[in-house]
Design an enzyme around this catalytic site. Structure first.
Site, PDB file in Angstrom:
ATOM      1  N   GLY A 146       1.492  -1.583   4.755  1.00  0.00           N
ATOM      2  CA  GLY A 146       1.929  -2.752   5.487  1.00  0.00           C
ATOM      3  C   GLY A 146       0.858  -3.712   5.939  1.00  0.00           C
ATOM      4  N   GLY A 147      -0.370  -3.630   5.380  1.00  0.00           N
ATOM      5  CA  GLY A 147      -1.373  -4.633   5.703  1.00  0.00           C
ATOM      6  C   GLY A 147      -1.604  -4.751   7.196  1.00  0.00           C
ATOM      7  CB  THR A 185      -0.858  -0.026   1.296  1.00  0.00           C
ATOM      8  OG1 THR A 185      -1.609  -1.228   1.318  1.00  0.00           O
ATOM      9  CG2 THR A 185      -1.798   1.149   1.394  1.00  0.00           C
TER      10      THR A 185
END
Length: 525
Positions: A416-417, A334
């Site tokens: 970073g999820g 992202t």
């Protein structure tokens, strides 16, 4: 009051594109659109206009508003056919490209809410030039190329665009995407609406059908971004804001609200890490049970920010013992970016295609890489995030914003999820509770709880410098700890902008990225 402008992004050319608009008198939303277009070209593994986006916009003296620019699953998707093929949803190709792309609708809505006088052609020109003339490959792009080779190399248009004669990219390689440059030119001329209800929509729908995607022109025509009220919680330092469902904004707020009640018990750095990790576990337990498409919620997520819920989470945390953690984490790649304009409007923004290079479907006529956010769904019919027609997937994306009692305002976030809420909590707590500078709060070694894509463990990873200092103590508390290299991209690309009550800005970007933070009057930070 005149406010100092600022922009931060994980790629320096995106930051420069955004700051140039601010320097020319543009609004924060105009600057963000310019940067969002540019970063989609410079960081094609992290994001694309074939993905999704979320915005938090705060005008000086007004309540912040949020934009949900998330696409839903295809309205005519045959869920049973996916169940017949496998236990899990596909990892690549047209069948994996099963959710609509929402990010352009977010740009469109943000410009309506906080636009100015710049034409789209001015905002999109840096991205047009970069896609046409080529971008220089960085280590981040090399790492993604190596990681995705086995998954995506068989996809013809992807290989032609993002591989070199079938081999992975190398630092210094140049990548051009003339089809994407032409797409941005078309949007500049026809308007952003054309992405969903125009010639470009028809073209993309045809390309997706040819690739084997269930998305049709109906999905393009039906999509709309939504202006929503953000979630909020009060802590001792001020007021925190983040995105509502389907994002994990609730988890980010819960971590900091829980930590705020425990902060006065902390006397060492290892206790700081331990309590933030334990707060993360409590927040993730609630997140994984509750967050889904907003139309499928059984109660408002704001209810989970009540004092009684936060107090119960605090009571579940032991200062001297770690909760066992067999949690299955969510991967994600992202970009987060922040802006502050001369009018005091601040924007916290995030856009993504989920896994690196998304589904790997690069539409041949438009050069757009399609997302793989559909992997957030499950095929388990009894799960609250089961795949369904027209349903929105769970999202790791969550841009953050805070208004402090002393007048400071902060936009902050990270890619970073699974790591996004953890990184937000880390930098926020270091800055506000430990008194570290904004840049130090982001740059210092970090940690990550949970599994990332391709891994089989769910342990607590510490960058090596932290591991050497505190690894043994954290193990003694019961944490399953391991070390990773320092300045590791695994820990996300964080950034932040702080605007004080006098209108002066501070900004920082992450040394783990290729980013830059800029201030008005040509002052680098």
């Amino acid at each position: 009051m005149t406010y100092q402008t600022s922009f931060t992004a994980p790629h320096h050319k995106a930051a420069a594109a955004g700051q140039a608009i601010l320097d020319a008198g543009g609004t924060a939303s105009e600057a963000m659109v310019a940067a969002a277009a540019m970063v989609s070209v410079q960081y094609p593994h992290m994001n694309s206009i074939g993905g999704d986006g979320f915005w938090l916009i705060s005008k000086a003296g007004e309540k912040p508003v949020a934009i949900d620019a998330c696409g839903a699953a295809a309205v005519n998707i045959d869920v049973d056919s996916y169940r017949q093929q496998a236990d899990e949803l596909p990892e690549s190709g047209g069948s994996a490209a099963l959710t609509m792309a929402g990010t352009i609708s977010g740009w469109q809505t943000a410009l309506k809410l906080n636009g100015g006088n710049f034409p789209l052609s001015r905002l999109l020109q840096p991205a047009i030039d970069a896609a046409q003339q080529g971008i220089e490959v960085t280590q981040s792009l090399v790492d993604a190329s190596e990681k995705t080779l086995g998954r995506l190399q068989q996809l013809e248009t992807f290989a032609a665009t993002y591989l070199k004669q079938g081999k992975t990219l190398k630092i210094g390689d140049m990548i051009t995407n003339p089809a994407l440059a032409n797409t941005f030119k078309h949007l500049a001329d026809a308007g952003l609406e054309d992405f969903y209800r125009g010639q470009l929509a028809e073209q993309m729908a045809a390309d997706l059908k040819a690739a084997g995607s269930p998305i049709t022109l109906v999905d393009f025509n039906q999509h709309q971004a939504k202006v929503i009220t953000p979630l909020t919680t009060d802590i001792s330092k001020g007021h925190l804001y983040n995105l509502d469902a389907p994002t994990q904004g609730l988890a980010s707020l819960l971590i900091l609200a829980i930590y705020d009640r425990l902060a006065d018990k902390i006397s060492s750095e290892v206790e700081h890490i331990h309590l933030l990790v334990e707060a993360t576990k409590q927040a993730f337990i609630i997140r994984d049970q509750k967050i889904t498409d907003p139309d499928c919620l059984n109660q408002p997520l704001q209810d989970w920010l009540k004092d009684s819920v936060i107090d119960q989470c605090v009571n579940n945390i032991a200062l001297d013992k770690a909760l066992p953690w067999p949690h299955i984490a969510k991967p994600g790649d992202t970009v987060w970016m922040g802006a502050c304009d001369q009018y005091g409007t601040m924007v916290s923004f995030i856009q993504s295609i989920y896994w690196e290079f998304g589904s790997g479907v690069v539409l041949p006529n438009s050069g757009i890489t399609w997302n793989i956010r559909g992997k957030s769904f499950t095929l388990d019919a009894n799960h609250h995030n089961v795949l369904a027609q027209g349903k929105k997937p769970f999202h790791t994306l969550n841009p953050a914003y805070a208004e402090l009692h002393d007048g400071r305002r902060i936009v902050y976030g990270s890619m970073g999820g699974e790591g996004q809420p953890q990184t937000q909590a880390c930098l926020f707590s270091r800055y506000l509770y430990q008194g570290k500078s904004l840049s130090s709060a982001v740059a210092k070694p970090r940690w990550l709880l949970g599994r990332t894509w391709g891994d089989t463990t769910n342990n607590l990873r510490l960058e090596n410098q932290l591991y050497k200092q505190y690894g043994a103590t954290l193990k003694a508390l019961g944490h399953d700890v391991t070390a990773v290299a320092d300045n590791n991209e695994l820990m996300g690309h964080a950034g932040a902008i702080m605007l004080d009550k006098h209108g002066k800005a501070q900004a920082t970007s992450d040394p783990r990225s290729d980013g830059q933070s800029l201030l008005g009057d040509n002052h680098d930070n």
